[in-house]
Design an enzyme around this catalytic site. Structure first.
Site, mmCIF file in Angstrom:
data_model
loop_
_atom_site.group_PDB
_atom_site.id
_atom_site.type_symbol
_atom_site.label_atom_id
_atom_site.label_comp_id
_atom_site.label_asym_id
_atom_site.label_seq_id
_atom_site.Cartn_x
_atom_site.Cartn_y
_atom_site.Cartn_z
ATOM 1 N N THR A 81 62.289 43.761 109.685
ATOM 2 C CA THR A 81 63.181 43.717 108.529
ATOM 3 C C THR A 81 62.402 43.580 107.228
ATOM 4 O O THR A 81 61.293 43.061 107.213
ATOM 5 C CB THR A 81 64.202 42.558 108.663
ATOM 6 O OG1 THR A 81 65.070 42.595 107.530
ATOM 7 C CG2 THR A 81 63.537 41.201 108.729
ATOM 8 N N ARG A 82 63.026 44.079 106.143
ATOM 9 C CA ARG A 82 62.467 43.895 104.799
ATOM 10 C C ARG A 82 63.527 43.289 103.882
ATOM 11 O O ARG A 82 63.381 43.255 102.681
ATOM 12 C CB ARG A 82 61.968 45.222 104.221
ATOM 13 C CG ARG A 82 62.877 46.418 104.444
ATOM 14 C CD ARG A 82 62.441 47.610 103.642
ATOM 15 N NE ARG A 82 63.192 47.663 102.418
ATOM 16 C CZ ARG A 82 64.304 48.368 102.229
ATOM 17 N NH1 ARG A 82 64.808 49.123 103.203
ATOM 18 N NH2 ARG A 82 64.930 48.357 101.081
ATOM 19 N N HIS A 95 71.549 38.038 107.282
ATOM 20 C CA HIS A 95 72.851 37.382 107.173
ATOM 21 C C HIS A 95 73.430 37.221 108.579
ATOM 22 O O HIS A 95 72.768 37.517 109.564
ATOM 23 C CB HIS A 95 73.765 38.191 106.256
ATOM 24 C CG HIS A 95 73.190 38.401 104.884
ATOM 25 N ND1 HIS A 95 72.905 37.360 104.035
ATOM 26 C CD2 HIS A 95 72.789 39.529 104.235
ATOM 27 C CE1 HIS A 95 72.389 37.833 102.912
ATOM 28 N NE2 HIS A 95 72.297 39.145 103.013
ATOM 29 N N HIS A 154 73.200 40.141 111.101
ATOM 30 C CA HIS A 154 71.870 40.357 111.693
ATOM 31 C C HIS A 154 71.596 39.346 112.800
ATOM 32 O O HIS A 154 70.997 39.670 113.816
ATOM 33 C CB HIS A 154 70.769 40.202 110.628
ATOM 34 C CG HIS A 154 70.907 41.133 109.471
ATOM 35 N ND1 HIS A 154 71.428 40.733 108.264
ATOM 36 C CD2 HIS A 154 70.607 42.438 109.348
ATOM 37 C CE1 HIS A 154 71.426 41.751 107.440
ATOM 38 N NE2 HIS A 154 70.944 42.802 108.056
ATOM 39 N N GLY A 180 67.513 50.467 114.242
ATOM 40 C CA GLY A 180 68.899 50.564 113.785
ATOM 41 C C GLY A 180 69.199 51.867 113.107
ATOM 42 O O GLY A 180 68.512 52.865 113.294
ATOM 43 N N ARG A 181 70.240 51.816 112.308
ATOM 44 C CA ARG A 181 70.655 52.967 111.525
ATOM 45 C C ARG A 181 69.675 53.087 110.362
ATOM 46 O O ARG A 181 69.304 52.098 109.755
ATOM 47 C CB ARG A 181 72.067 52.648 111.005
ATOM 48 C CG ARG A 181 72.791 53.814 110.455
ATOM 49 C CD ARG A 181 74.163 53.382 109.924
ATOM 50 N NE ARG A 181 74.848 54.549 109.396
ATOM 51 C CZ ARG A 181 74.597 55.062 108.208
ATOM 52 N NH1 ARG A 181 73.699 54.505 107.424
ATOM 53 N NH2 ARG A 181 75.247 56.141 107.796
ATOM 54 N N ASP A 182 69.206 54.300 110.105
ATOM 55 C CA ASP A 182 68.374 54.562 108.930
ATOM 56 C C ASP A 182 67.141 53.647 108.875
ATOM 57 O O ASP A 182 66.868 53.032 107.847
ATOM 58 C CB ASP A 182 69.239 54.382 107.671
ATOM 59 C CG ASP A 182 68.587 55.006 106.446
ATOM 60 O OD1 ASP A 182 67.784 55.924 106.634
ATOM 61 O OD2 ASP A 182 68.877 54.561 105.324
ATOM 62 N N MET A 223 77.235 45.739 113.618
ATOM 63 C CA MET A 223 78.103 44.597 113.887
ATOM 64 C C MET A 223 79.068 44.430 112.719
ATOM 65 O O MET A 223 78.662 44.533 111.567
ATOM 66 C CB MET A 223 77.254 43.332 114.020
ATOM 67 C CG MET A 223 76.255 43.364 115.154
ATOM 68 S SD MET A 223 77.005 43.379 116.772
ATOM 69 C CE MET A 223 77.628 41.718 116.853
ATOM 70 N N ILE A 251 54.884 55.691 71.959
ATOM 71 C CA ILE A 251 55.314 57.079 72.194
ATOM 72 C C ILE A 251 55.558 57.268 73.690
ATOM 73 O O ILE A 251 56.556 57.827 74.093
ATOM 74 C CB ILE A 251 54.240 58.073 71.683
ATOM 75 C CG1 ILE A 251 54.117 57.947 70.159
ATOM 76 C CG2 ILE A 251 54.625 59.496 72.075
ATOM 77 C CD1 ILE A 251 53.082 58.882 69.540
HETATM 78 S S1 PPS Z 1 50.837 56.328 73.132
HETATM 79 O O1 PPS Z 1 50.705 57.782 73.352
HETATM 80 O O2 PPS Z 1 52.110 55.841 73.638
HETATM 81 O O3 PPS Z 1 49.697 55.574 73.637
HETATM 82 O O4 PPS Z 1 50.861 56.176 71.543
HETATM 83 P P1 PPS Z 1 51.142 54.814 70.715
HETATM 84 O O5 PPS Z 1 50.327 53.723 71.239
HETATM 85 O O6 PPS Z 1 52.609 54.600 70.655
HETATM 86 O O7 PPS Z 1 50.587 55.153 69.282
HETATM 87 C C1 PPS Z 1 51.250 56.021 68.512
HETATM 88 C C2 PPS Z 1 50.953 55.741 67.051
HETATM 89 O O8 PPS Z 1 49.605 56.077 66.758
HETATM 90 C C3 PPS Z 1 49.531 56.963 65.648
HETATM 91 N N1 PPS Z 1 48.692 58.099 66.100
HETATM 92 C C4 PPS Z 1 49.022 59.064 66.990
HETATM 93 N N2 PPS Z 1 50.163 59.338 67.679
HETATM 94 C C5 PPS Z 1 50.174 60.393 68.508
HETATM 95 N N3 PPS Z 1 49.115 61.202 68.701
HETATM 96 C C6 PPS Z 1 47.938 60.977 68.047
HETATM 97 N N4 PPS Z 1 46.889 61.755 68.261
HETATM 98 C C7 PPS Z 1 47.871 59.864 67.157
HETATM 99 N N5 PPS Z 1 46.897 59.368 66.365
HETATM 100 C C8 PPS Z 1 47.414 58.289 65.744
HETATM 101 C C9 PPS Z 1 50.930 57.277 65.226
HETATM 102 O O9 PPS Z 1 51.098 56.615 63.996
HETATM 103 C C10 PPS Z 1 51.839 56.627 66.238
HETATM 104 O O10 PPS Z 1 52.780 55.738 65.682
HETATM 105 P P2 PPS Z 1 54.368 55.954 65.674
HETATM 106 O O11 PPS Z 1 54.917 54.579 65.436
HETATM 107 O O12 PPS Z 1 54.775 56.472 67.024
HETATM 108 O O13 PPS Z 1 54.616 56.892 64.576
#
Ligand code: PPS
Length: 570
Positions: free
Chosen positions: A197-198, A202, A205, A290-292, A332, A476
């Site tokens: 079991t994981r 109850h 079981h 058992g099942r699955d 059961m 990002i």
């Molecule tokens: S990541 O890809 O998630 O690691 O990026 P992140 O740490 O969010 O950093 C994004 C911010 O760094 C600035 N910046 C760049 N962004 C994208 N590509 C490149 N090459 C780059 N160089 C610098 C940019 O201001 C991003 O900030 P935000 O707040 O997103 O505008």
């Protein structure tokens, strides 16, 4: 007189060196190239060394690997359904040659074993996924693991065990195969049926396992997996405390509990055979399927990866060769008018059957609702409630992702202020720019560094979530697989909401607050997300916001409403 058939399994491959040789190996290993084992590898190694994976004597070489993937057999024909491989990075693999000995260390640097390198190769992971798991769909946890977590190369070779991995928890409940066999011999248990079991157990079981044991006139071994289970499962500390309570429900001296440090793959039918081989090595004569069994859930189209009884079928085909007998699981159900549990096929017409599904049980736990005593034991429910408070007491992470200039930081700030105003949990904002200043100042914007940056953010957010706070992340985070890793890290610990700030690139570029788009267009700034670097659009974000249409205030409000709807605020 017929031949005496010895119970408790066949020959065990115990791979630890005798103490003096282990000391000598330890001294020599200082010169060896060292590999730091991952959590999965440490589990596999533990069971390879202690004999649970007999007849294996090491991580699979290429011929065995190919044959296991294709035919479920080692190259010599022995039935073995799951490839046990040591995956490493390309850089590490490049430095290896056959005959060389490498040191395998735990995350603290303790030498667990050495491995004499046999084969080093780059596997075709799509073929492995298709053959072993029957799919390349990475909603299957093992396929996801293979594609995004496992290294690109495999190293096969024989092992020499130096020191068993340390377990600080539940020591008295951990046994090697030899120890468990000895326990059975000592207790005079000639037939033992194992229950895998994981999940917490109850009443259903308990009834099922007790009946299974009675049916085959065997003793019962509750043998839960405490290594790695399906992402999102209840942690093993909580589960083991629950198992100890359930153990009290069996007649004395009939049932044992032992913990298995297995890393599950959720490979359904193949995994059932693997589980059975392991249990045979631990001295069991019967195994409940058992099942699955070891089911990975549904694929990306909502269809189950395996049929509910595929595991039983495959087991039946190989039962004789396996040398351990299957006890098929009977569903059961609780019959209210008789106040007892019965196998589903023994329910008479007119009987009132009560049932609480797993999903409904989790909902009741999450919302702090009543869980009836016919369903579970009060002590078990108490443990689960303690470990899993209702959502309004859990932590959560809001993970923004989107292009530079899409409005992530502005909404994140607005949201933070509103949550601080609410005041019921501490709030931390991990904004892209701020993280790059304090946590990731040495990183570039290469794919490797972006991934590392996101994993760092994910790690911090997971700690905050675990400790019941709020983490707001606003990088990002351009890569889907890395976002998924962060989700997997956090979801078991609390809430996780991905917010895709989907403002179109033209709008972001038009705003160009930092002048970066202009620089990117002019070729001064290279590898800029959305211009000459990829952004993988999220497919499953909980919330999608386009700031062309929504003010930061309204966007933050929408997130709060979603949080409320899911029970995280009240
Ligand atoms: S990541 O890809 O998630 O690691 O990026 P992140 O740490 O969010 O950093 C994004 C911010 O760094 C600035 N910046 C760049 N962004 C994208 N590509 C490149 N090459 C780059 N160089 C610098 C940019 O201001 C991003 O900030 P935000 O707040 O997103 O505008």
């Amino acid at each position: 007189m017929g031949a005496f058939k010895k119970p408790h399994g066949g020959e065990l491959k115990y791979l630890y060196l005798p103490a003096a040789e282990a000391e000598a190996e330890k001294a020599k290993a200082k010169e060896y190239a060292s590999w730091d084992l991952t959590q999965r590898q440490l589990c596999d190694l533990d069971l390879l060394l202690n004999g649970a994976f007999s007849p294996l004597e090491g991580f699979l070489g290429q011929a065995d690997y190919d044959s296991v993937c294709k035919d479920m057999r080692l190259a010599d024909g022995t039935l073995w359904p799951i490839p046990i491989t040591l995956d490493v990075s390309e850089a590490f693999a490049e430095g290896l040659s056959a005959g060389q000995v490498i040191a395998l260390r735990d995350p603290e640097g303790v030498l667990i074993a050495t491995l004499e390198v046999g084969d080093v190769w780059a596997p075709d992971k799509a073929v492995e996924a298709e053959k072993v798991f029957g799919t390349t769909d990475d909603t299957h946890p093992a396929v996801h693991y293979l594609n995004t977590i496992a290294g690109s190369h495999y190293v096969g070779g024989k092992l020499r065990g130096v020191e068993a991995p340390t377990h600080y928890d539940f020591r008295l409940l951990r046994d090697t195969p030899a120890q468990l066999r000895e326990r059975f011999e000592k207790a005079g248990w000639r037939k033992v049926v194992a229950f895998q079991t994981r999940n917490p157990l109850h009443r259903a079981h308990q009834e099922l396992t007790f009946r299974a044991a009675r049916e085959v006139e065997a003793n019962l071994l509750i043998h839960p997996v405490v290594g790695m289970t399906k992402p999102g499962d209840i942690d093993h500390f909580t589960r083991v405390r629950c198992y100890e309570h359930v153990l009290e429900q069996y007649p004395e001296q009939t049932t044992a509990l032992s913990l298995l440090n297995l890393a599950m793959r959720m490979a359904g039918p193949r995994e059932a055979l693997w589980h059975a081989i392991v249990r045979k090595n631990y001295g069991c004569t019967h195994f409940i399927v058992g099942r699955d069994h070891a089911g990975p859930g549904n694929d990306r189209n909502g269809q189950p990866f395996y049929g509910p009884y595929d595991a039983q079928e495959l087991f039946r085909e190989h039962e004789e060769e396996l040398g351990i007998t299957m006890v098929p699981f009977k569903m059961m159900v609780y019959v209210e008018n008789r106040a007892e549990y019965l196998p589903a096929d023994e329910v008479a017409e007119g009987d009132r059957v009560l049932d609480i599904s797993g999903t409904e049980f989790r909902r009741r736990l999450r919302d702090g609702l009543e869980i009836p005593s016919w369903f579970s034991y009060p002590k078990v429910v108490e443990e689960l409630r303690r470990a899993h408070p209702p959502r309004h007491q859990q932590g959560f992470t809001i993970f923004f992702t989107g292009l530079s200039g899409s409005g992530k930081s502005t909404i994140a700030n607005a949201l933070m202020v509103k949550l601080l105003e609410d005041g019921r949990r501490p709030v931390t904002l991990l904004d892209g720019d701020v993280v790059r200043k304090h946590l990731s100042s040495e990183l570039t914007f290469s794919k490797e560094h972006r991934d590392l940056n996101i994993r760092r953010i994910g790690y911090v957010a997971s700690e905050i979530t675990k400790n019941r706070g709020i983490a707001i992340c606003a990088p990002i985070a351009p890569y889907a697989a890395t976002r998924r890793q962060v989700r997997d890290m956090i979801e078991p610990l609390g809430g996780f909401f991905e917010v895709h700030v989907a403002t179109p690139i033209e709008v972001c570029e038009d705003r160009d607050r930092k002048g970066l788009y202009a620089k990117a267009r002019a070729g001064i700034l290279k590898g800029f997300t959305g211009i000459d670097d990829p952004y993988e659009v999220p497919e499953n974000a909980e919330i999608v916001i386009d700031t062309t249409e929504l003010t930061p205030d309204l966007a933050a409000h929408r997130i709060l409403i979603t949080l409320e709807k899911h029970g995280f605020l009240r």
